[in-house]
Design a protein around this motif. Structure first.
Motif, PDB file in Angstrom:
ATOM      1  N   ILE A  45      66.284  28.965  -8.392  1.00 24.72           N
ATOM      2  CA  ILE A  45      66.246  28.610  -9.822  1.00 24.72           C
ATOM      3  C   ILE A  45      65.585  29.738 -10.598  1.00 24.72           C
ATOM      4  O   ILE A  45      64.569  30.298 -10.155  1.00 24.72           O
ATOM      5  N   LEU A  46      66.158  30.074 -11.746  1.00 23.23           N
ATOM      6  CA  LEU A  46      65.580  31.071 -12.638  1.00 23.23           C
ATOM      7  C   LEU A  46      64.999  30.360 -13.859  1.00 23.23           C
ATOM      8  O   LEU A  46      65.615  29.442 -14.398  1.00 23.23           O
ATOM      9  N   ALA A  47      63.801  30.801 -14.281  1.00 24.96           N
ATOM     10  CA  ALA A  47      63.141  30.172 -15.433  1.00 24.96           C
ATOM     11  C   ALA A  47      62.543  31.244 -16.325  1.00 24.96           C
ATOM     12  O   ALA A  47      62.155  32.318 -15.860  1.00 24.96           O
ATOM     13  N   SER A  48      62.474  30.942 -17.619  1.00 23.26           N
ATOM     14  CA  SER A  48      61.832  31.853 -18.565  1.00 23.26           C
ATOM     15  C   SER A  48      60.611  31.178 -19.174  1.00 23.26           C
ATOM     16  O   SER A  48      60.649  29.993 -19.516  1.00 23.26           O
ATOM     17  N   ASN A  49      59.533  31.949 -19.308  1.00 23.63           N
ATOM     18  CA  ASN A  49      58.317  31.478 -19.975  1.00 23.63           C
ATOM     19  C   ASN A  49      58.369  31.801 -21.471  1.00 23.63           C
ATOM     20  O   ASN A  49      57.343  31.777 -22.143  1.00 23.63           O
ATOM     21  N   THR A  50      59.557  32.098 -22.001  1.00 23.88           N
ATOM     22  CA  THR A  50      59.657  32.438 -23.418  1.00 23.88           C
ATOM     23  C   THR A  50      59.063  31.338 -24.298  1.00 23.88           C
ATOM     24  O   THR A  50      59.131  30.161 -23.968  1.00 23.88           O
ATOM     25  N   SER A  51      58.484  31.776 -25.418  1.00 23.41           N
ATOM     26  CA  SER A  51      57.910  30.804 -26.354  1.00 23.41           C
ATOM     27  C   SER A  51      58.890  30.446 -27.466  1.00 23.41           C
ATOM     28  O   SER A  51      58.630  29.552 -28.252  1.00 23.41           O
TER      29      SER A  51
END
Length: 278
Positions: free
Chosen positions: A109-115
Motif C-alpha cells: 500500500i502507498l500512502a501520502s502524509n500530504t496536508s
C-alpha cells in the motif's frame, strides 16, 4: 510489518520513530546522507526524552535497531506500507509515486502524509489507485494522537482497513474522511490562521493579544499566530492556495500579509522570524 517512510524531515522522522516504537521494521529514505543523519539525530533525541520520562518500554537503542536509513528507493521493494512525507509539492510527490508504483511489491500500500494535495491525483500517478490512501499525521508525530485517513476516489475498503489497523498499532487514533481540498483538518484550521493574519494586517490587535484571546477564550493550547509560525508560513500559504484553487471561493483567499511575509523570507520558527522572533 515492513513499514517504509520517504523523507527524513520533521514529519518523516516522527512517523518512522512511532512505527519503530510499535515493533515495525522501518526503512527511511531521503535523497542525501546528511538529511538521513539529521533525521536519525531527531529520532535519537526524541527517544532519549521519552526514555527519561519513563514513557518508553524499551531502550532507545532497541527502537533504533529496527530502523534502516537509505538513499535508494529500491529498498522499498518488500514494504507492506510506504508513507511519503516529502515537500508539499504535487509534481514532486506525483513523480515519486510513479517510481514507487514500479518498485513496491504489487500488494503493498502507498500512502501520502500530504496536508492538502488531492489524494485521488497522487493515486492515479502511482498506478495502483485502489491501494493508495492519505495518512495525514499531526505534528509533532510522537505526541499527537490523530491520523486523518483520506480515501481517494478508488481506494478499496481493504486498503482503508489495513491502514486504520496500522495506525491503531502505532498507538494512533485514525479518523476517516473523503478527498476534498484540505480534507477536514486544514479546511477548518487554515482559514482560522489566515483570519488571525488578517486581524494583524488590519490592526485589530497585536499578535500577542490575538493569541492570548484565542488561548484563554477558546482554550486553544497555542494561539493561531504561534501555530502558523510553528507550521511555517510558506506551508500555510501553499495550503491556503490549494483551498482557494480547489474550492474556488474567495473566503479561502490567502491574506496579502501572509503572502508578503513569505516573500520576505519570514517563515516562522524555521527561519528565526515570523510573527515572533525565535
Amino acid at each position: 510489518m515492513h513499514f517504509g517512510v520517504i523523507g527524513a524531515g520533521q514529519m518523516g522522522a516522527g512517523i518512522a520513530q512511532v512505527a519503530a516504537q510499535s515493533g515495525f521494521t522501518v526503512t527511511v529514505q531521503d535523497v542525501k546522507d546528511e538529511f538521513l543523519a539529521r533525521g536519525q539525530a531527531t529520532i535519537e533525541k526524541s527517544l532519549a526524552r521519552l526514555h527519561e520520562k519513563g514513557r518508553l518500554t524499551e531502550t532507545p537503542a532497541d527502537v533504533l535497531s529496527r530502523i534502516r536509513f537509505t538513499t535508494d528507493l529500491q529498498d522499498f521493494a518488500g514494504c507492506d506500507l510506504v508513507v511519503e512525507a516529502v515537500v508539499e509539492n504535487e509534481a514532486v510527490k506525483a513523480d515519486l509515486f510513479r517510481q514507487l508504483g514500479q518498485i513496491v511489491k504489487p500488494e503493498g500500500i502507498l500512502a501520502s502524509n500530504t496536508s492538502s494535495i488531492p489524494i485521488t491525483s497522487l493515486a492515479t500517478a502511482s498506478g495502483r489507485p485502489e491501494r493508495f490512501i492519505g495518512m495525514h499525521f499531526m505534528n509533532p508525530v510522537p505526541l499527537m494522537a490523530l491520523v486523518e485517513v483520506i480515501r481517494g476516489y478508488s481506494t478499496s475498503d481493504e486498503t482503508a482497513r489495513r491502514v486504520t489497523d496500522a495506525a491503531r498499532a502505532m498507538g494512533k487514533t485514525p479518523i476517516e474522511c473523503n478527498d476534498f481540498p484540505g480534507f477536514v483538518s486544514n479546511r477548518l484550521l487554515m482559514p482560522m490562521l489566515n483570519e488571525a493574519i488578517q486581524c494583524v494586517m488590519e490592526g485589530v490587535a497585536e499578535p500577542e493579544a490575538i493569541d492570548g484571546i484565542m488561548k484563554l477564550g477558546m482554550n486553544h493550547p497555542m494561539g493561531p499566530l504561534t501555530l502558523a509560525d510553528f507550521i511555517g508560513l510558506d506551508t500555510c500559504l501553499s495550503i491556503m492556495e490549494v483551498l482557494h484553487r480547489g474550492l474556488g471561493d474567495d473566503k479561502y483567499r490567502p491574506s496579502p500579509l501572509l503572502r508578503k511575509m513569505v516573500q520576505a523570507g519570514l517563515l516562522g520558527r524555521k527561519s528565526g522570524r515570523g510573527f515572533y522572533s525565535y
